[in-house]
Motif scaffolding. Structure first.
Motif, PDB file in Angstrom:
ATOM      1  N   THR A  42     -13.239  -1.473   8.254  1.00  0.00           N
ATOM      2  CA  THR A  42     -14.454  -0.952   7.870  1.00  0.00           C
ATOM      3  C   THR A  42     -15.508  -1.688   8.101  1.00  0.00           C
ATOM      4  O   THR A  42     -15.403  -3.082   7.577  1.00  0.00           O
ATOM      5  N   PRO A  43     -16.714  -1.602   8.689  1.00  0.00           N
ATOM      6  CA  PRO A  43     -17.955  -2.683   8.748  1.00  0.00           C
ATOM      7  C   PRO A  43     -18.334  -2.800   7.264  1.00  0.00           C
ATOM      8  O   PRO A  43     -18.378  -2.139   6.502  1.00  0.00           O
ATOM      9  N   THR A  44     -18.545  -4.260   7.255  1.00  0.00           N
ATOM     10  CA  THR A  44     -19.020  -4.526   5.922  1.00  0.00           C
ATOM     11  C   THR A  44     -20.444  -4.711   5.756  1.00  0.00           C
ATOM     12  O   THR A  44     -21.350  -4.309   6.916  1.00  0.00           O
ATOM     13  N   ASP A  45     -21.100  -4.614   4.688  1.00  0.00           N
ATOM     14  CA  ASP A  45     -22.493  -4.435   4.487  1.00  0.00           C
ATOM     15  C   ASP A  45     -23.196  -6.103   4.060  1.00  0.00           C
ATOM     16  O   ASP A  45     -24.299  -6.085   3.551  1.00  0.00           O
ATOM     17  N   ALA A  46     -22.186  -7.048   4.093  1.00  0.00           N
ATOM     18  CA  ALA A  46     -22.762  -8.327   3.938  1.00  0.00           C
ATOM     19  C   ALA A  46     -21.750  -9.152   4.707  1.00  0.00           C
ATOM     20  O   ALA A  46     -20.796  -8.929   5.144  1.00  0.00           O
ATOM     21  N   PRO A  47     -22.448 -10.342   5.285  1.00  0.00           N
ATOM     22  CA  PRO A  47     -21.768 -11.066   6.105  1.00  0.00           C
ATOM     23  C   PRO A  47     -20.334 -11.580   5.642  1.00  0.00           C
ATOM     24  O   PRO A  47     -20.256 -12.082   4.338  1.00  0.00           O
ATOM     25  N   VAL A  48     -19.335 -11.582   6.646  1.00  0.00           N
ATOM     26  CA  VAL A  48     -17.812 -12.249   6.024  1.00  0.00           C
ATOM     27  C   VAL A  48     -18.038 -13.857   6.195  1.00  0.00           C
ATOM     28  O   VAL A  48     -17.291 -14.138   5.091  1.00  0.00           O
ATOM     29  N   LEU A  49     -18.979 -14.221   7.212  1.00  0.00           N
ATOM     30  CA  LEU A  49     -18.811 -15.795   7.067  1.00  0.00           C
ATOM     31  C   LEU A  49     -19.818 -16.155   6.079  1.00  0.00           C
ATOM     32  O   LEU A  49     -21.090 -16.185   6.143  1.00  0.00           O
ATOM     33  N   ARG A  50     -19.219 -16.493   4.552  1.00  0.00           N
ATOM     34  CA  ARG A  50     -20.114 -16.572   3.596  1.00  0.00           C
ATOM     35  C   ARG A  50     -20.543 -18.033   3.296  1.00  0.00           C
ATOM     36  O   ARG A  50     -21.884 -18.310   2.815  1.00  0.00           O
ATOM     37  N   ASP A  51     -19.818 -19.116   3.748  1.00  0.00           N
ATOM     38  CA  ASP A  51     -20.311 -20.477   3.659  1.00  0.00           C
ATOM     39  C   ASP A  51     -19.687 -21.418   4.629  1.00  0.00           C
ATOM     40  O   ASP A  51     -19.114 -21.003   5.309  1.00  0.00           O
ATOM     41  N   SER A  53     -17.222 -23.701   4.556  1.00  0.00           N
ATOM     42  CA  SER A  53     -15.988 -23.811   5.024  1.00  0.00           C
ATOM     43  C   SER A  53     -15.470 -22.470   5.609  1.00  0.00           C
ATOM     44  O   SER A  53     -14.518 -22.569   6.480  1.00  0.00           O
ATOM     45  N   ASP A  54     -16.063 -21.373   5.488  1.00  0.00           N
ATOM     46  CA  ASP A  54     -15.651 -20.013   6.232  1.00  0.00           C
ATOM     47  C   ASP A  54     -15.825 -20.324   7.466  1.00  0.00           C
ATOM     48  O   ASP A  54     -15.312 -20.026   8.437  1.00  0.00           O
ATOM     49  N   VAL A  55     -17.393 -20.723   7.682  1.00  0.00           N
ATOM     50  CA  VAL A  55     -17.650 -20.991   9.070  1.00  0.00           C
ATOM     51  C   VAL A  55     -17.086 -21.847   9.785  1.00  0.00           C
ATOM     52  O   VAL A  55     -16.480 -21.676  11.000  1.00  0.00           O
ATOM     53  N   ALA A  56     -16.917 -23.170   9.154  1.00  0.00           N
ATOM     54  CA  ALA A  56     -15.947 -24.289  10.050  1.00  0.00           C
ATOM     55  C   ALA A  56     -14.687 -23.556  10.330  1.00  0.00           C
ATOM     56  O   ALA A  56     -14.180 -24.080  11.447  1.00  0.00           O
ATOM     57  N   ALA A  57     -14.002 -23.025   9.351  1.00  0.00           N
ATOM     58  CA  ALA A  57     -12.610 -22.483   9.647  1.00  0.00           C
ATOM     59  C   ALA A  57     -12.810 -21.408  10.962  1.00  0.00           C
ATOM     60  O   ALA A  57     -11.904 -21.384  11.959  1.00  0.00           O
ATOM     61  N   TYR A  58     -13.769 -20.575  10.850  1.00  0.00           N
ATOM     62  CA  TYR A  58     -14.009 -19.536  12.074  1.00  0.00           C
ATOM     63  C   TYR A  58     -14.076 -20.327  13.434  1.00  0.00           C
ATOM     64  O   TYR A  58     -13.465 -20.001  14.273  1.00  0.00           O
ATOM     65  N   ALA A  59     -15.169 -21.276  13.238  1.00  0.00           N
ATOM     66  CA  ALA A  59     -15.438 -21.915  14.475  1.00  0.00           C
ATOM     67  C   ALA A  59     -14.216 -22.631  15.197  1.00  0.00           C
ATOM     68  O   ALA A  59     -14.074 -22.385  16.198  1.00  0.00           O
ATOM     69  N   ALA A  60     -13.491 -23.492  14.269  1.00  0.00           N
ATOM     70  CA  ALA A  60     -12.507 -24.123  14.820  1.00  0.00           C
ATOM     71  C   ALA A  60     -11.453 -23.212  15.276  1.00  0.00           C
ATOM     72  O   ALA A  60     -10.763 -23.651  16.131  1.00  0.00           O
ATOM     73  N   TYR A  61     -11.183 -22.098  14.642  1.00  0.00           N
ATOM     74  CA  TYR A  61     -10.085 -21.244  14.755  1.00  0.00           C
ATOM     75  C   TYR A  61     -10.209 -20.411  16.067  1.00  0.00           C
ATOM     76  O   TYR A  61      -9.457 -20.239  17.105  1.00  0.00           O
ATOM     77  N   ARG A  62     -11.562 -19.819  16.137  1.00  0.00           N
ATOM     78  CA  ARG A  62     -11.693 -18.683  16.972  1.00  0.00           C
ATOM     79  C   ARG A  62     -12.798 -19.138  18.050  1.00  0.00           C
ATOM     80  O   ARG A  62     -12.713 -18.548  19.171  1.00  0.00           O
ATOM     81  N   TRP A 119     -27.009 -12.553  11.115  1.00  0.00           N
ATOM     82  CA  TRP A 119     -27.187 -12.347   9.704  1.00  0.00           C
ATOM     83  C   TRP A 119     -26.590 -13.424   8.950  1.00  0.00           C
ATOM     84  O   TRP A 119     -27.184 -13.563   7.629  1.00  0.00           O
ATOM     85  N   ALA A 120     -25.708 -14.167   9.469  1.00  0.00           N
ATOM     86  CA  ALA A 120     -24.874 -15.165   8.644  1.00  0.00           C
ATOM     87  C   ALA A 120     -25.836 -16.496   8.478  1.00  0.00           C
ATOM     88  O   ALA A 120     -25.226 -17.443   9.564  1.00  0.00           O
ATOM     89  N   GLU A 121     -26.322 -16.923   7.701  1.00  0.00           N
ATOM     90  CA  GLU A 121     -27.128 -18.147   7.812  1.00  0.00           C
ATOM     91  C   GLU A 121     -26.077 -19.357   7.791  1.00  0.00           C
ATOM     92  O   GLU A 121     -26.611 -20.354   8.875  1.00  0.00           O
ATOM     93  N   PRO A 122     -25.238 -19.437   7.167  1.00  0.00           N
ATOM     94  CA  PRO A 122     -24.137 -20.746   7.438  1.00  0.00           C
ATOM     95  C   PRO A 122     -23.573 -20.604   8.892  1.00  0.00           C
ATOM     96  O   PRO A 122     -23.361 -21.842   9.302  1.00  0.00           O
ATOM     97  N   ALA A 123     -23.464 -19.657   9.535  1.00  0.00           N
ATOM     98  CA  ALA A 123     -23.111 -19.566  10.897  1.00  0.00           C
ATOM     99  C   ALA A 123     -23.866 -20.157  11.850  1.00  0.00           C
ATOM    100  O   ALA A 123     -23.597 -20.939  12.647  1.00  0.00           O
ATOM    101  N   LEU A 124     -25.195 -19.800  11.712  1.00  0.00           N
ATOM    102  CA  LEU A 124     -26.351 -20.344  12.371  1.00  0.00           C
ATOM    103  C   LEU A 124     -26.464 -21.720  12.220  1.00  0.00           C
ATOM    104  O   LEU A 124     -26.600 -22.436  13.012  1.00  0.00           O
ATOM    105  N   ALA A 125     -26.505 -22.199  11.066  1.00  0.00           N
ATOM    106  CA  ALA A 125     -26.398 -23.651  10.654  1.00  0.00           C
ATOM    107  C   ALA A 125     -25.591 -24.422  11.293  1.00  0.00           C
ATOM    108  O   ALA A 125     -25.675 -25.409  12.025  1.00  0.00           O
ATOM    109  N   LEU A 126     -24.105 -23.946  11.171  1.00  0.00           N
ATOM    110  CA  LEU A 126     -23.149 -24.738  11.732  1.00  0.00           C
ATOM    111  C   LEU A 126     -23.354 -24.763  13.385  1.00  0.00           C
ATOM    112  O   LEU A 126     -23.034 -25.488  14.070  1.00  0.00           O
ATOM    113  N   GLY A 127     -23.590 -23.551  13.965  1.00  0.00           N
ATOM    114  CA  GLY A 127     -23.668 -23.429  15.546  1.00  0.00           C
ATOM    115  C   GLY A 127     -25.001 -24.427  15.954  1.00  0.00           C
ATOM    116  O   GLY A 127     -24.642 -25.101  16.858  1.00  0.00           O
TER     117      GLY A 127
END
Ligand SMILES: C[S@@+](CC[C@H](N)C(=O)[O-])C[C@H]1O[C@@H](n2cnc3c(N)ncnc32)[C@H](O)[C@@H]1O
Length: 327
Positions: A42-51, A53-62, A119-127
């Protein structure tokens, strides 16, 4: 600060420091949670990447895997449009920027100016942090939906994003990308449903006047009968210690399966045929599954074919066939 040219290695170097300070167990748990979220359909109505540590884990892993998948799609696009060089690029749902790294590597001599939208600010910041000194990019908050308007640009990439959108938002995004860009590259997981989303996007792009540059040899109907198979490719990605921790096992690599379409308003020169499975090498012969002008076929190349036999032995899943110089 990462001052080296964008590449798989410099991306890895930038990612290496990311999990410093995050206990390995916590990083592995964050990845597990993200995988569970991403398995949801199901598509979400809010970012999955919330903070962070989420984003760092996503980035390192994916990121290494999505980078390689986009690189595969861009290699095929460049083969079909060798003289084309984008000056501007928009990475929609770009997150931490994996596709933007791949674009900068593909046109390394003069990488385009990139705008990353998410739309995920923490993702943009880490990117932004990872890309400092390596990419010429602007990182902007934007929500994908019917109201999204893109600035005109040479290239739009949409990498591993369609799955997270409603069907209506997917169609709106592809239509808007086709309005704003000269060339559009869309990449999805190499699963049956990822392939279906690619086919739906491909149809919209063709309806908007685009020509398919890759992977298809033409812009006609896909010869795969719906529900019987799916067109996908594979990119080899070396595993990080985080991967080994999350997934166990000792293999030094894994194969990222992806589906994609690259379409353009330019007149591209698509492959005569494309190899759609891993070639099977037998004693004295190679079996090649091909998608070509006559649909899906299997070619048997034997020693009797001379130099083409050697080329068939070296050929890889996803390559065009026959190789350029034999064409
Ligand atoms: C699986 S990640 C892919 C990120 C990046 N494109 C890559 O290839 O690594 C999906 C991205 O889409 C973004 N996204 C999902 N739905 C969105 C929406 N409605 N508006 C903007 N961004 C969205 C997420 O925040 C996330 O960064």
């Amino acid at each position: 600060m990462n001052a080296s040219a964008p590449s798989a290695d410099s991306l890895r170097a930038a990612l290496a420091g990311l999990l410093d300070g995050l206990p390995p167990k916590q990083a592995a748990q964050a990845v597990d949670r993200l995988i569970a979220n991403y398995r949801g359909t199901t598509p979400t109505d809010a970012p999955v990447l919330r903070d962070r540590s989420d984003v760092a884990a996503y980035a390192a892993y994916r990121m290494p895997a999505t980078f390689e998948a986009v690189r595969g799609a861009l290699d095929a696009l460049r083969e079909a449009a060798p003289d084309w060089e984008p000056r501007t690029h928009t990475d929609v749902g770009g997150g931490t920027g994996a596709a933007s790294w791949a674009v900068a590597e593909a046109w390394a001599e003069q990488p385009p100016r990139t705008t990353v939208l998410d739309w995920a600010e923490p993702a943009l910041a880490l990117g932004r942090e990872l890309a400092a000194g390596a990419l010429d990019a602007e990182w902007r908050t934007a929500r994908i939906g019917g109201a999204l308007r893109l600035a005109d640009t040479d290239l739009v990439t949409v990498s591993y994003v369609l799955k997270e959108l409603t069907e209506a938002d997917r169609a709106a995004l592809v239509t808007e990308a086709a309005r704003a860009a000269q060339t559009v590259v869309i990449v999805e997981p190499g699963t049956p449903d990822g392939y279906e989303r690619i086919i739906a996007a491909r149809t919209l792009l063709i309806e908007a006047g685009f020509t398919v540059a890759a992977p298809c040899p033409h812009s006609g109907a896909c010869p795969i009968e719906p529900g019987t198979d799916w067109c996908h490719f594979s990119a080899r990605v070396s595993r990080s210690s985080l991967h080994r921790q999350v997934k166990g096992g000792s293999l030094p690599y894994e194969d990222e399966k992806y589906s994609y379409v690259a379409a353009t308003r330019l007149p591209p020169a698509p492959a005569a045929s494309r190899i759609t499975r891993r070639p099977q090498i037998r004693k004295g012969l190679v079996l090649l599954d091909l998608c070509g002008p006559d649909g899906l076929t299997r070619a048997t190349v034997t020693k009797r074919h001379g130099p083409v036999y050697k080329q068939a032995r070296d050929a890889e899943w996803g390559d065009s066939w026959p190789p350029e110089d034999e064409g």
